[in-house]
Design an enzyme around this catalytic site. Structure first.
Site, PDB file in Angstrom:
ATOM      1  N   GLN A  62      39.160  34.798  45.395  1.00  0.00           N
ATOM      2  CA  GLN A  62      38.868  35.924  46.268  1.00  0.00           C
ATOM      3  C   GLN A  62      39.387  37.209  45.631  1.00  0.00           C
ATOM      4  OE1 GLN A  62      40.492  35.290  50.186  1.00  0.00           O
ATOM      5  NE2 GLN A  62      39.607  37.148  51.011  1.00  0.00           N
ATOM      6  N   ASP A  87      25.144  45.672  51.029  1.00  0.00           N
ATOM      7  CA  ASP A  87      24.809  45.177  49.692  1.00  0.00           C
ATOM      8  C   ASP A  87      26.057  45.073  48.833  1.00  0.00           C
ATOM      9  OD1 ASP A  87      22.117  45.060  50.311  1.00  0.00           O
ATOM     10  OD2 ASP A  87      21.596  46.904  49.264  1.00  0.00           O
ATOM     11  N   HIS A  92      34.954  37.665  53.912  1.00  0.00           N
ATOM     12  CA  HIS A  92      33.561  38.058  53.698  1.00  0.00           C
ATOM     13  C   HIS A  92      32.740  36.858  53.272  1.00  0.00           C
ATOM     14  CE1 HIS A  92      35.631  38.640  49.813  1.00  0.00           C
ATOM     15  NE2 HIS A  92      34.463  38.435  49.210  1.00  0.00           N
TER      16      HIS A  92
END
Length: 129
Positions: A95, A35, A101
Site C-alpha cells: 500500500q 481516476d 482504496h
C-alpha cells in the site's frame, strides 16, 4: 470545513474534500471515486471513503464496505466494461497511500490477479500447533 492534520497530510482526503485535483468519476456523501494517476490500465479508478481509514484491515463498517464494492461495480458498468479487476492492499510495501482504496481496473494486460504463477507454487498450508 478545515481538514484535520491527518486528512491534510493525506492526498486521498484532500481529493475527497476537493482541495487536491482529480478527475472525479463518482461521489456521494460517504465515497468518492477518481481516476488513478498514472493509470495502470485503460480504466483505473480508485474508490475511497471520505472518512480517513488507513486500510481494509481497519475497516469495521460493513455497510461502508458494501457501498465501496457497489460503487466500484457502478464505475465499471458506467465505463461499459463487464470484465474488471477490483483490488485493495493493506500495509507496506503493498500500500503506497495509507487511506483505504479500491482499484477498479479494466483493459490492457494485467497478468494474474494475485501477481503470482500458481502453477509453480506449492499450495499454502498454515502450520498447526
Amino acid at each position: 470545513m478545515a481538514l484535520s492534520d491527518v486528512a491534510a497530510a493525506c492526498v486521498f482526503c484532500r481529493i475527497a474534500a476537493h482541495t487536491a485535483p482529480a478527475t472525479i468519476r463518482f461521489e456521494d456523501d460517504d465515497l468518492v471515486a477518481f481516476d488513478a494517476e498514472p493509470g495502470a490500465t485503460p480504466l483505473h479508478v480508485l474508490v475511497v471513503p471520505r472518512r480517513h481509514i488507513r486500510s481494509v484491515a481497519e475497516l469495521a463498517d460493513t455497510e461502508l464496505a458494501g457501498r465501496l464494492v457497489l460503487a466500484a461495480s457502478k464505475i465499471a458498468a458506467d465505463a461499459g466494461v463487464k470484465t474488471f479487476r477490483l483490488a485493495t492492499n493493506s500495509g507496506a510495501p503493498l500500500q503506497d497511500v495509507f487511506h483505504l482504496h479500491w482499484h477498479v481496473m479494466a483493459g490492457g494486460e494485467m497478468g494474474h490477479a494475485a501477481g503470482i504463477a500458481f502453477s509453480r507454487r506449492k499450495p499454502y498450508r498454515a502450520e498447526r500447533t
